[in-house]
Design an enzyme around this catalytic site. Sequence first.
Site: not given
Length: 511
Positions: A265-269
């Site tokens: 997900s975006k959070r991981d980025a």
Amino acid sequence: MSNEVRVRFAPSPTGALHIGGVRTALYNYLFARKHGGKFLLRIEDTDQNRYVPGAEDYIKDSLDWIGINPDESPWNPGDCGPYRQSERKSMYREYAEYLLEKGHAYYAFDTSEELEAMRQRLTAARVVSPQYNSITRTQMKNSLTLPADEVKSRLESGEPYVIRIKIPRKEEVRLNDMVRGWVMVHSNSLDDKVLMKSDGMPTYHLANIVDDHLMGITHVIRGEEWLPSAPLHVLLYRYLGWEDSMPEFAHLPLLLKPDGNGKLSKRDAEKHGFPIFPLSWKDPNSGEWVAGFKEAGYLPDAFLNFLAFLGWNPGDQRELFSVEALVDAFSIDRIGKSGTKFDINKAKWYNEQYLRKKSDKELAAYLLEDLQKENLSVSAEKAEKIAAVMKERATFPSDLWSEGRFMLLAPEEFDGQVVAKKWNQEAITVLSAYSKNLQEAEAPLTAESAKALLESSAEAEGIKLGKVMQAVRLAVTGVGAGPDLMQIFEILGKEELIKRIEFALNKIDAA
RNA sequence: GGUCCGUUCGUCUAGGGGUUAGGACGCAUCCCUUUCACGGAUGAAACACGGGUUCGAUUCCCGUACGGACUACCA
């Protein structure tokens, strides 16, 4: 066109296209090319509330960046247009009505409050999965429970309604997935999904079946998140009378977080500081910004090669594939079944491989571009020489400048650790002599002549060159590591070299 | 919770009834190098568990565990 392979990538324009979506597009593209078929792009914008301006262009630009352009798309329509579902709105109605007529669908008038109340009631009664299905629909407001004349008057009065599919009570639904084999579910675990929304738009479920049919799609290659609704789609094909021409399905394994578990997900980025989107993007609504592989310095070929290997492999031990080679090697039965964790190290490695394959000239272009931003200028010839000595140690084109800046800018500081370890009287003696001898040397300095002179300078002082080499590097570049020193001398040129040595002699001594 | 899907080195994976279980990334060591990197060599590192089937299971079957997806008038 009867036997032609036709596949589609059908993203929703709700924001930046996730890397998983890019991979899905890529696999569709490879499959189409492999079989001499067509790759279409269809925009699935049936949810008008989630439409994000610019998202369509983002999708287009992303595919364009890695060079997988659709044969048919909203921007390049073929014979099956329009390629945007919102523009196909009027086409879906008749199929919903056909289903209604055949008894495979019905009108439902329940408000969202009533739906919510139903779910709460069911939950309270400890029903495991509260859903609108063959049992609960008997207690709701729909054309199955209401008298015919009431249904008619509600419809005529313009009361909002949806059309739901009538899932049979007891039936086995099976499909033969190209990556997973036979998948079977019982219809009693399916619910009566909405087919037409109260705003007159179809839901994904209806729209994708109708469009795939009308567009002659032969293979549906999509993410695993669609697997649970695939049986519903099979039923829809059957009820619409299209089962004979139903496309084959291939559900791709998910892309997972690099650590722990779950969908990438975006959070991981943000958490790991690497991109998971092809291009950087700023959401016009939320103002949120995400980083892109392109802007981070990934080369499109490297990115594409990396992406292709996320869930697929050629079955042999090759790793480096051009698009053409991928097309040649690709096959769906070599797609893995299990989720794939995202490893940025591998992406970097791919980038290094592709970077090193580039010519000095191509690399110099990147360097020149970076230099321009710094308001520095250098000859094309010199830029190529720098690129040549730097390319073996660069991961991204930007490293050419960031790691090689000492080739253009004289050091002002000197690495303290190297000074402490390597700076001594012998170094000063050799450097002083070298500087003096350089004055009389012939002008264009080459790596060879620079080296010969350095050696003779050291020898004349009775000092072994190896003992002071690191100090010489320090004096000229400011740091203790880098490309071959003599190559650097050649790039720097005689005058600059002398200037730097003199500066170092003064500066380091003073410290 | 329910339905569905999955499980080989840390990661991506090859393989498949009898193998020293192969490769790549990363990691470590060595070589090359008057530095670093590149390159080369070597090494550590895996079949989730329990039952079957079988002369023999990592491979086939069934369970268990674990993980994931889905469970909206979102796609």
